[in-house]
Design an enzyme around this catalytic site. Structure first.
Site, PDB file in Angstrom:
ATOM      1  N   SER A  98       0.840  -1.196   0.000  1.00  0.00           N
ATOM      2  CA  SER A  98       0.000   0.000   0.000  1.00  0.00           C
ATOM      3  C   SER A  98       0.875   1.246   0.000  1.00  0.00           C
ATOM      4  CB  SER A  98      -0.919   0.008   1.221  1.00  0.00           C
ATOM      5  OG  SER A  98      -0.154   0.066   2.412  1.00  0.00           O
ATOM      6  N   LYS A  99       0.227   2.406   0.004  1.00  0.00           N
ATOM      7  CA  LYS A  99       0.954   3.672  -0.069  1.00  0.00           C
ATOM      8  C   LYS A  99       1.969   3.832   1.060  1.00  0.00           C
ATOM      9  CE  LYS A  99      -2.643   6.327  -2.449  1.00  0.00           C
ATOM     10  NZ  LYS A  99      -3.583   7.474  -2.364  1.00  0.00           N
ATOM     11  N   ARG A 100       1.645   3.279   2.216  1.00  0.00           N
ATOM     12  CA  ARG A 100       2.556   3.475   3.345  1.00  0.00           C
ATOM     13  C   ARG A 100       3.879   2.736   3.166  1.00  0.00           C
ATOM     14  NH1 ARG A 100       2.341  -0.738   7.133  1.00  0.00           N
ATOM     15  NH2 ARG A 100       0.723  -2.290   6.759  1.00  0.00           N
TER      16      ARG A 100
END
Length: 471
Positions: A245-247
């Site tokens: 994911s983006k994190r």
């Protein structure tokens, strides 16, 4: 493995709602390699039926990423929305055959169904209340959706080349919508029809689609078509084991390009995420095509390791990529750093220096940073660590070596190395006593390739001028 004789056809089917996801890139790569290995055809279908979220910019971004990776379709690209009339045609045939029906349930009724099913511990699906009702009972002024009359008994088997046999009890699946109330086709319908019309033999996609496979298989069999062969590959997870994911950092292929990675290195890394060939890590495209098949794909998710990607990219830069490729690749980063374009002579200097500069770089940005001193404007900015090498004694040494270098007529690294060595011997000083001040004066840094190479790349006039600036 391939269990049928007809030509293998695979497809990559992105939704144009954003960039080319790194997981999507791996799916495209696996499809492309599978068809190359089996002498088949790789196709691309843009699934743009979600008109609110699909954009031309996203389409361009996806194809830019695919082209950068060298994953081009073997046939005309299909845009799913353009086939909506064909999709609807199939549904009306199913209606005529009694394999689909009109459903007039309201949103409120559907909400009530879900809440009741949840309270009773049943699957949260449509309860089939319009499945066998007569149209004469339909409320006035309501546009119906059209649902598939799914089998309620028995089971559906997906013989998956990666996951093995996946069995779904038919009673667990409700009657999915095929056409919305406005007549537009749903994703589940469009995928089935387009795969058939495109002649797709193998559906290779992420295992997040595995739950769709049973529904799509039921529809395919109801229409009377042959099932494709399925292969659902595990998703890519982040270093912590959670879904990427983006994190976790960069998700789009464009981000890896902009971080200075080579497309061949990224493809090699993605290939090894979930597929293996013994202990081989560095795998050329030719080898990948020769070796790749679905029996090498594992069932477990793979973890994205940015350090491994960086190390692999460094190997490609040092051992695989041509100096011309590296020069072309790092040029945009270098010109952005310098805030100007390089001349043709400077480009030749860059390519000449890459044989040494690439050994200290793990990506094209590193390479551009390492090369920037060659084209920096005078006076050079000297970093603090290098400034320590330019004390008063060092400046005296620079003055003397400057005089010696002025006498060099045949300016090449061998002659220059010989000149420096003779100077060191004559002055009875350590090599570092002249090399470190020269390095600081010539590059502005305390780290660089060999001094004779640096002098050679810069040329006589620029070298002597930079040295004179510091003594």
């Amino acid at each position: 493995m391939v269990t049928q004789m007809k030509k293998v056809v695979t497809r990559f089917a992105p939704s144009p709602t954003g960039f080319l996801h790194i997981g999507g890139a791996r799916t495209a790569l696996f499809n492309w390699l599978f068809t190359r290995h089996h002498g088949g055809e790789f196709r691309i279908r843009v699934e743009d039926t979600d008109r609110k979220r699909s954009t031309d910019e996203a389409v361009d971004a996806i194809f830019e990423g695919l082209n950068w990776l060298g994953l081009k379709a073997d046939n005309e690209v299909v845009f799913q929305y353009a086939n909506r009339e064909r999709h609807a045609e199939i549904v009306h045939k199913l209606l005529a055959q009694g394999k689909a029906y009109r459903c007039y349930s309201s949103k409120e009724e559907l909400t009530e169904m879900r809440e009741t099913a949840k309270a009773e511990g049943r699957p949260l699906g449509y309860d089939g209340r319009w499945r066998d009702r007569d149209r004469s009972e339909a409320p006035e002024g309501v546009d119906p959706v059209i649902r598939f009359k799914a089998p309620k008994e028995g089971q559906t088997l997906i013989a998956d080349l990666v996951q093995g046999d996946v069995i779904t009890q038919n009673e667990q699946l409700d009657d999915m919508i095929l056409l919305r109330a406005d007549g537009s086709p749903t994703y589940m319908l469009s995928v089935v029809v387009d795969d058939y019309d495109m002649g797709v033999t193998h559906v290779i996609r992420g295992d997040d689609h595995l739950t769709n496979a049973a529904r799509q298989a039921q529809l395919i069999l109801a229409i009377g078509w042959e099932l494709p062969i399925y292969a659902h590959i595990p998703l890519i997870h982040g270093p912590d084991g959670a879904k990427l994911s983006k994190r976790h950092g960069a998700l789009g292929v464009d981000a890896y390009r902009d971080m200075g990675y080579l497309p061949d290195a990224l493809k090699n890394y993605l290939l090894r995420l979930g597929w293996g060939h013994g202990d081989d890590e560095v795998i050329s495209e030719t080898q990948a095509i020769e070796w790749f098949d679905l029996d090498g794909v594992g069932k477990s998710p793979s973890r994205f390791d940015f350090t491994k990607l960086e190390n692999l990219n460094g190997i490609y830069m040092r051992e695989t990529a041509s100096d011309q490729t590296l020069a072309n690749g790092c040029l945009p980063f270098l010109e952005q750093k310098l805030e100007r374009s390089l001349t043709d002579d400077e480009k030749a200097t860059l390519q000449n220096a890459l044989g040494e500069l690439k050994n200290r770089a793990k990506n094209l940005i590193d390479l551009a940073d390492n090369a920037a001193f060659l084209f920096a404007s005078r006076p050079l900015i000297i970093i603090p660590k290098a400034m320590k090498a330019l004390n008063d004694d060092a400046k005296v040494v620079l003055g003397k070596i400057h005089s010696q270098l002025c006498e060099v007529s045949d300016w090449n690294k061998d002659t220059l190395q010989s000149t420096i060595e003779k100077f060191v011997e004559t002055e009875e000083i350590g090599f570092g006593k002249v090399a470190q001040p020269l390095r600081a004066a010539l590059t502005g840094s305390n780290v660089s390739p060999g001094i004779s190479e640096v002098l050679d790349w810069l040329g006589k006039e620029e070298s002597l001028t930079r040295i004179k600036d510091q003594h």
